[in-house]
Structures are given as structure tokens and as C-alpha cells.
Motif scaffolding. Structure first.
Motif, PDB file in Angstrom:
ATOM      1  N   LEU A  59       0.903  -1.392   0.190  1.00 45.48           N
ATOM      2  CA  LEU A  59      -0.061  -0.708   0.217  1.00 45.48           C
ATOM      3  C   LEU A  59       1.175   1.057   0.025  1.00 45.48           C
ATOM      4  CD1 LEU A  59      -2.415  -1.109   2.934  1.00 45.48           C
ATOM      5  CD2 LEU A  59      -2.615  -1.720   0.223  1.00 45.48           C
ATOM      6  N   LEU A  60       2.138   1.217   0.503  1.00 45.51           N
ATOM      7  CA  LEU A  60       2.909   2.499   0.608  1.00 45.51           C
ATOM      8  C   LEU A  60       3.470   2.750  -0.650  1.00 45.51           C
ATOM      9  CD1 LEU A  60       4.115   4.302   2.736  1.00 45.51           C
ATOM     10  CD2 LEU A  60       5.726   3.008   3.119  1.00 45.51           C
ATOM     11  N   ILE A  61       3.497   4.442  -0.826  1.00 46.86           N
ATOM     12  CA  ILE A  61       3.790   4.888  -1.987  1.00 46.86           C
ATOM     13  C   ILE A  61       5.356   5.114  -1.335  1.00 46.86           C
ATOM     14  CG2 ILE A  61       4.437   6.683  -3.332  1.00 46.86           C
ATOM     15  CD1 ILE A  61       1.981   5.013  -4.352  1.00 46.86           C
ATOM     16  N   GLU A  62       6.527   4.295  -2.098  1.00 51.36           N
ATOM     17  CA  GLU A  62       7.822   3.780  -1.730  1.00 51.36           C
ATOM     18  C   GLU A  62       8.954   4.777  -2.627  1.00 51.36           C
ATOM     19  OE1 GLU A  62       9.573   0.452   0.253  1.00 51.36           O
ATOM     20  OE2 GLU A  62       7.531  -0.484   0.449  1.00 51.36           O
ATOM     21  N   LYS A  63       8.215   4.759  -4.209  1.00 49.54           N
ATOM     22  CA  LYS A  63       8.961   5.978  -4.899  1.00 49.54           C
ATOM     23  C   LYS A  63       8.008   6.306  -6.330  1.00 49.54           C
ATOM     24  CE  LYS A  63       9.051   0.455  -7.444  1.00 49.54           C
ATOM     25  NZ  LYS A  63      10.788   0.354  -7.943  1.00 49.54           N
ATOM     26  N   PRO A  64       8.398   7.200  -7.313  1.00 54.66           N
ATOM     27  CA  PRO A  64       7.334   7.677  -7.817  1.00 54.66           C
ATOM     28  C   PRO A  64       6.765   6.444  -8.527  1.00 54.66           C
ATOM     29  CG  PRO A  64       9.439   8.810  -7.742  1.00 54.66           C
ATOM     30  CD  PRO A  64       9.485   7.582  -6.867  1.00 54.66           C
ATOM     31  N   HIS A  65       5.428   7.030  -9.363  1.00 57.11           N
ATOM     32  CA  HIS A  65       4.270   6.244  -9.849  1.00 57.11           C
ATOM     33  C   HIS A  65       5.588   6.235 -11.473  1.00 57.11           C
ATOM     34  CE1 HIS A  65       1.585   4.720 -12.937  1.00 57.11           C
ATOM     35  NE2 HIS A  65       0.594   4.943 -11.526  1.00 57.11           N
ATOM     36  N   LEU A 112      -5.119   5.114  -6.244  1.00 55.25           N
ATOM     37  CA  LEU A 112      -6.194   3.972  -6.574  1.00 55.25           C
ATOM     38  C   LEU A 112      -5.584   2.858  -4.848  1.00 55.25           C
ATOM     39  CD1 LEU A 112      -8.407   3.373  -8.883  1.00 55.25           C
ATOM     40  CD2 LEU A 112      -8.092   5.218  -7.096  1.00 55.25           C
ATOM     41  N   ASP A 113      -6.275   2.754  -2.865  1.00 55.30           N
ATOM     42  CA  ASP A 113      -5.604   2.073  -2.773  1.00 55.30           C
ATOM     43  C   ASP A 113      -4.064   2.282  -2.054  1.00 55.30           C
ATOM     44  OD1 ASP A 113      -7.890   0.021  -2.403  1.00 55.30           O
ATOM     45  OD2 ASP A 113      -7.801  -0.942  -4.581  1.00 55.30           O
ATOM     46  N   LYS A 114      -3.607   3.325  -2.489  1.00 56.05           N
ATOM     47  CA  LYS A 114      -2.113   3.457  -1.402  1.00 56.05           C
ATOM     48  C   LYS A 114      -2.449   4.635  -0.735  1.00 56.05           C
ATOM     49  CE  LYS A 114      -0.242   0.988  -5.360  1.00 56.05           C
ATOM     50  NZ  LYS A 114       0.284  -0.184  -3.910  1.00 56.05           N
ATOM     51  N   ILE A 115      -0.946   4.471   0.165  1.00 52.91           N
ATOM     52  CA  ILE A 115      -0.736   5.836   1.478  1.00 52.91           C
ATOM     53  C   ILE A 115       0.232   6.273   0.969  1.00 52.91           C
ATOM     54  CG2 ILE A 115      -0.015   5.750   3.828  1.00 52.91           C
ATOM     55  CD1 ILE A 115      -1.360   3.189   4.401  1.00 52.91           C
TER      56      ILE A 115
END
Length: 722
Positions: free
Chosen positions: A361-367, A382-385
Motif C-alpha cells: 500500500l505504501l508509496i515508496e517511489k514515484p509512479h 487508488l488503494d495507496k498510502i
């Protein structure tokens, strides 16, 4: 369709034995009086069930006699001289009065004529009478960059009650997330509850000789110690109370005079106050004689309110709670606003815990499709923290001393530093510590930046977020409104309550939304006027509301000058017809419901002329200000009919952005038949662009923001001007 007599009335009639006139005595007279009172209450006040044939009772509804009379009068007016209602008149009513789409109406109406029963069935089941226009996730535009949305946000999310002594609880995170909040705040501190032999009492500064630790206490140590002092005092008081046999009442019941309903929210189905452990959470606490206290991991950071007397909870517990319910009601992303007071070692623990608990779920790097140079679209998260935290400092020279006390009287201003009412920083030990690189790296699209002055608006990093106190934003609006508004079209800003709001009160959030501020952090601990507006803003929106045209970064065709944006002028009339199950004010017993004299106060929350750079002028003539507050006459009982003054009319509402304006209803008891200390009974609040026209039902909420069975039946009319 048939109207069924209430069961209580049916029983009273069936169980009354036949009584002969010559045997009537005092008991018989009393029984007859009781029966007559039951008839009056049941037949003329209590709602009766309405059956719609053919659906097995699935659509049965209860309507009070007053509401039914209003509906029958409406039907009589619509059919004119006809015995039944012709389709063309029914169609005209639904389109012109109710505001329904013509294509949908023509497809739904299949009969040539309609009896009252059929009229109500088709209207109720086919179109509904909800006051708020429905909104589904499928209707939302998720294609804009995330800085183009207003976000439902909370302040000091871990607290229940006031800001100084309110308890910290993981349950508060679950509640706000389930209610639609999408930005929660976590204040993280070193865990100094049980220092290990090889660590200082601060427990997290690296490479500092133990001899130095023995000569200096950290701010975290003193802060955490304060909570333990309070816990010890509470424990001693409870032991003394038990020894004397005195019952502790005020912690779990409203019987205590200090009971504050605004600081509590009842657990679903069990009636326990917010913050009291229940279910699985009881396994994570121990119960010494002094009451419930958390059992915290000895080597993991804790969550608590700095420099107050509330007891801590574990950071991992909070992360677990967020994962458990964070995406139960919506897939839209969550922003975690971290206020970090823990030092380097436990910051690393924070990173480890977040990656473990929020794996996947955790955003750790750019999309992939969105590098750091631009903000992602909402649909890509969506569904990300997302983690909001400061960037790592370029210099670590002061990292050794950040945990020590500064000289007495030193003032430090920080994003969330306490501010006096005039905007000056409160003199207290500094809350900020240097952020380690691993934690800083988690601020991919949402990193905190310190705001110094208006020149900070030249900062162009797409992911930066300024957190600024409510008063400072209002001051900036007076001096640099164009720069402030232009900045907020492209970049994030967060407003937080001033420190003097120790009772967890809230400002009017709409004044910040109208300035383009995306995150207005609200004290969810108290359901006051500010929280009512906040609920209306995000009702049915899943916590993210797209800004109106002119407020967004992609509105290149619109002028950056906010005063050049287009607004509409209109008249609004709300006629309050009837109600049922009106909640009783605190202190009024249920058997006194017939003594309730409810009146409805209505208030518009729109941008006033003084909030703009220019006065409200049309055709060279300054317009007369509108009276923003109206009220009805009083009805009778908790199932009232409003027959006196019931039309609330607001004429000439000028230059209104409806998506940032609100109408708020307060139901109060008129002090006539019975005196009450507090007359507030229920409320409702609706965003103007979601306010449906025609005959509508308004659900009423209680003082804790929970929907009740109470409703108002009203007629809404809007007349737009060019």
C-alpha cells in the motif's frame, strides 16, 4: 396501500375490557383518560406504516400524520380538478419542481393516470426524496493531479476529547477513516518507557557517549515522563476511590456533570466511549487497579500529544489500525501527516514498521508514469498510502543536541508549533528533530516545507506542502491574496487550528477552501459548526473533492485573479412543512416528547463581501447585504407540523460558488412549555450544489454527528439570475 395503526395503540384497544356505565369508578376514569391520551399520541402523532403493494413489504415506510397530510395536499394541488393525476401533470411536477431529468421521467412514467397511492409509490421508489443529490465514485473525475482536490483531513487524530487531557486511542483512527477522512495526523515520539542498559533514557540518539546522556535529559524524556506522572496520579486516585467505595461515574456515563458529549463517539452497538478498548483491542492492554493502560513495545516509537498529560499508544498499533479499515469504504488514497519528534534510531524503526504494516500500500517511489517533476493523477493512487514528512536536513551538525533542552525563553517556530492568538510562537522547547534519510525518502509526492513568509510562494517543487496556522493564512489573505490563491492552484497547503483551541473547537473550514487550501485539518473530537460544514463538504465524496473551475492548475483559460472568476446570483427559499422523530435535547426525558416545541434555524455559509478584494457591486450600485440567518415558528411534539411562520427566504444571494457554500439547519427547542438548559436537538448541513430542489426529506444528525431516525419534510426552491 394501507395505513396500519401502531401496535401499541392496537394493544391498548384490544386489552381494554368492556366497562359498564354503572360500574365506572375512579380507576375506570383513570383508565379512560390513559386510553384517550394513548389515542391522541398514537393516532395523531406517531408515524404509521405505509405499504407499497407487490414488493413483500421491502419498501414499507413510516410517515407521521403531519407529513402524510402535506403529501395528500400536494397530490390534491397537482391533480387540479381531476379525480386522478394525469401523467403529463405528474411529469411536469417531477421535471420542473423536483429537478429530475426529463429522459428519466419519461421512461419511468408508464401509466396514463395515477391515484394517490400509485403517485407516492412511483415518486418514492423511482426517484426518491433525498435532500442531497447522490454522488457515486463512478461519477467522480479522478483524472486531475492530486493537488487539484480538497481532502478530508483531521488534526491530532489520535486524541479523543480536548487537546490537553484527551486520551489517545487507535480507535479514533478507525472512526475517522470509516467516516471518510483521508488525511490523518500522527505525532511520533521516542519510547522512553523502559530504556535498555546500552541506551540513553532518550533511547534514540546515536554515537553519543553514555556519560553525556547522564548529564542531559532529552525533551522526549521529560515529555513522556509527564504522561507517566499523570498515569501514576490517576492510578492513586482510582485506588483511593475504590478504598472509599466511591463509584467512578464520569469516565463512561453521561450522569456526571462534567460529561461532554462532543468529545465522545459511541462504539457501534455497544455504547462505549471513544478511546475505551473493546473487542480485540482489549488483548493489547492490561488492567491494573487504576484502569485501562496501554502495553507498549519497549523498542518501538509511540504516539502521543507533546507537552500535555495524555498517555501514549504504540506507533505500530496505529499503523495496523489504518491498514485494517483504511480502504474498507473507499479505494481513494490516504495521506499520513507525520509530526516527528523521535530521534534517528526510532525514526528507522518507524520506516521499518510502515513498510511492514503497509506492505503493498505504501508509496515508496514515484509512479512509473509520473516522475518527481509532476504530481500523479488521483486515479493512479487508488488503494495507496502517502507519507507527508519533512525532507532530510542537509546538515547533521546539530543532530546530537536536538534532544536537549534549549535555554529558557527560546522561541522556535515550526509547521505545527503552538501559536498565540496573535500569531506569535509560544515559548516552549522545540518539537523538531532532524529527519533521517530513509524516512525522508518516503515523502515521494507529499513533503513538508517550512513556510517563512510570502516569498516562500516562489518554491516550485511540485510535492511540497506548507502547513500554516489558521490565523496566519487569514493574515496572508489580507496582504498577499493573489499570491496565496495562485500558489494554491498548483501546490498543496494545509491549515491547522490555532493552539488556543484546547477544547478541540474548529474554525470555519469553508473560508480556507475558498482560498484554495486543500487540507483543512479539523478537530474531529468535537462536532461543532466547523465539523458540520466539513461533513457537508465531503458527504458522499469519499474524502476527495475536485476543486471548482478556476481553482485548479489546469485552468489555463481562466484568469489567475480569483476575483475575475464567474459566480452565480440566485434566490433560495426553504419551506419547512413537517417532521418526525425529532431528537430530544439533552435533559428532556422521553415521556416528555409531547412537550417538545421544535423550531428550525437555517443559516447560509457563503463568501461574504468583506472576504473579497472588492465590495459586491452590480451595475455601479452596491447591493444590500442579505440576512444569512432565518428561523421558523415552533411546532408541537417530536412529530411536528409547522403551520405558522415556516418559509425561510434568502433573496439576492450574490456571486456564489455553490460547491464552496453551504446551508445549515439547527433544530432547537423553544423555551415555552418546558425549560431546558440546552435547547439544541439536531442538525443537518448540505453543500449548495448538492442541495436538491422540490419536496425533500432532510435526515437529522445528533450532537455527535451520528444520523438519527429524525427527519424534516421541506420544499426547496432555487431561482437563478443571469
Amino acid at each position: 396501500m394501507c395505513f396500519t395503526m401502531p401496535k401499541s395503540l392496537s394493544r391498548a384497544t384490544a386489552e381494554s375490557p368492556p366497562t359498564r356505565r354503572h360500574t365506572f369508578n375512579a380507576h375506570g376514569t383513570q383508565a379512560l383518560s390513559s386510553l384517550k391520551r394513548a389515542l391522541n399520541i398514537g393516532l395523531f402523532i406517531a408515524p404509521t406504516v405505509i405499504h407499497f403493494p407487490g414488493d413483500g413489504g421491502k419498501s414499507d415506510i413510516y410517515l407521521s400524520a403531519a407529513i402524510q397530510r402535506s403529501l395528500r395536499q400536494l397530490f390534491s394541488d397537482l391533480r387540479q380538478d381531476e379525480s386522478t393525476l394525469p401523467r403529463r401533470l405528474f411529469q411536469s411536477f417531477l421535471v420542473e419542481v423536483q429537478g429530475e431529468r426529463p429522459d428519466r421521467v419519461s421512461m419511468t412514467l408508464t401509466d396514463d393516470t395515477y391515484t394517490f397511492q400509485r403517485f407516492l409509490e412511483v415518486w418514492w421508489k423511482g426517484f426518491g426524496l433525498e435532500i442531497e443529490k447522490p454522488m457515486s465514485l463512478d461519477q467522480k473525475d479522478l483524472t486531475k493531479p492530486i493537488s487539484n482536490y480538497f481532502i478530508d483531513s483531521s488534526h491530532n487524530t489520535y486524541l479523543a476529547g480536548n487537546q490537553l487531557s484527551g486520551k489517545a486511542s487507535v480507535e479514533t483512527y478507525k472512526r475517522v477513516l470509516l467516516q471518510g477522512c483521508r488525511c490523518v495526523e500522527i505525532d511520533v515520539w521516542d519510547n522512553t518507557t523502559a530504556p535498555s542498559p546500552d541506551k540513553s533514557v532518550a533511547g534514540s540518539a546515536k554515537d553519543v557517549p553514555r556519560s553525556e546522556h547522564s548529564q542531559r535529559f532529552s525533551t522526549n524524556t521529560l515529555h513522556t515522563a509527564a504522561a507517566h506522572v499523570k498515569a501514576a496520579v490517576d492510578d492513586r486516585i482510582d485506588r483511593t476511590r475504590q478504598f472509599l467505595g466511591v463509584e467512578k461515574v464520569h469516565s463512561l456515563t453521561p450522569r456526571c456533570s462534567k460529561f461532554d458529549v462532543s468529545g465522545l463517539s459511541l462504539d457501534r452497538g455497544i455504547g462505549l466511549p471513544l478511546g475505551f478498548p473493546d473487542g480485540d483491542d482489549r488483548a493489547n492492554v492490561e488492567q491494573p487497579s487504576g484502569g485501562w493502560k496501554p502495553v507498549l513495545p519497549l523498542d518501538e516509537p509511540i504516539v502521543m500529544h507533546g507537552w500535555t498529560f495524555n498517555q501514549p499508544i504504540g506507533f505500530r498499533q496505529v499503523c495496523k489500525a489504518i491498514r485494517e479499515v483504511g480502504f474498507e469504504t473507499t479505494h481513494l488514497p490516504i495521506i499520513i501527516s507525520l509530526e516527528v519528534h523521535a530521534l534517528a534510531e526510532q525514526q528507522e524503526k518507524m520506516v521499518q514498521i510502515m513498510k511492514e504494516e503497509w506492505a503493498g500500500l505504501l508509496i515508496e517511489k514515484p509512479h512509473e508514469a509520473c516522475p518527481n517533476s509532476q504530481m500523479p493523477r488521483l486515479e493512479e493512487l487508488l488503494d495507496k498510502i502517502l507519507v507527508k514528512v519533512k525532507k532530510a536536513s542537509l546538515s547533521t551538525e546539530n543532530s546530537m543536541t536536538m534532544g536537549s533542552l534549549v535555554p529558557k525563553g527560546a522561541a522556535v517556530e515550526d509547521d505545527n508549533a503552538s501559536m498565540s492568538d496573535d500569531g506569535r510562537p509560544v515559548k516552549r522547547p522545540p518539537p523538531k528533530v532532524p529527519i533521517c534519510e530513509n524516512l525522508s525518502n518516503l515523502a515521494v509526492y507529499t513533503h513538508s516545507e517550512h513556510f517563512v513568509n510570502h516569498e516562500s510562494f516562489t518554491l516550485k517543487s511540485p510535492s511540497h506542502i506548507f502547513s500554516i496556522s489558521e490565523k496566519k493564512i487569514l493574515d496572508l489573505w489580507e496582504s498577499k491574496r493573489d499570491e496565496l490563491f495562485a500558489h494554491n492552484r498548483h501546490f498543496f497547503m494545509r491549515a491547522y487550528p490555532k493552539a488556543s483551541r484546547v477544547n478541540s473547537s474548529n474554525p470555519d473550514p469553508s473560508q480556507f477552501w475558498r482560498r484554495g487550501v486543500q487540507m483543512v485539518a479539523m478537530n474531529w473530537q468535537k462536532w461543532d459548526e466547523g465539523m458540520m460544514l466539513n461533513k457537508a463538504m465531503f458527504s458522499g465524496e469519499h474524502g476527495w473533492v475536485l476543486k471548482p473551475p478556476g481553482f485548479r492548475s489546469d485552468d489555463h483559460e481562466l484568469c489567475v485573479q480569483r476575483d475575475a472568476l464567474s459566480y452565480r446570483t440566485f434566490d433560495l427559499t426553504i419551506t419547512v412543512l413537517a417532521g418526525q422523530h425529532i431528537p430530544l435535547p439533552e435533559g428532556m426525558p422521553r415521556h416528555k416528547a409531547h412537550s417538545l416545541r421544535p423550531l428550525v434555524k437555517c443559516e447560509l455559509h457563503i463568501e461574504k463581501g468583506e472576504e473579497r478584494s472588492r465590495g459586491i457591486v452590480e451595475g455601479g450600485v452596491r447591493l444590500r447585504p442579505v440576512d444569512w440567518k432565518k428561523q421558523t415558528g415552533s411546532g408541537r411534539s417530536d412529530h411536528p407540523e409547522f403551520t405558522g411562520h415556516r418559509e425561510l427566504s434568502f433573496k439576492g444571494i450574490h456571486r456564489v460558488e455553490e460547491s464552496l457554500s453551504f446551508v445549515r439547519f439547527r433544530v432547537e427547542h423553544e423555551q415555552s412549555r418546558i425549560y431546558l438548559k440546552d435547547t439544541f436537538a439536531a442538525w443537518a448541513c448540505i453543500r449548495l450544489d448538492r442541495l436538491a430542489t422540490g419536496y425533500r426529506v432532510i435526515p437529522l444528525l445528533d450532537l455527535g454527528g451520528i444520523e438519527t431516525t429524525g427527519i424534516l419534510f421541506v420544499k426547496v426552491q432555487k431561482n437563478y439570475r443571469l
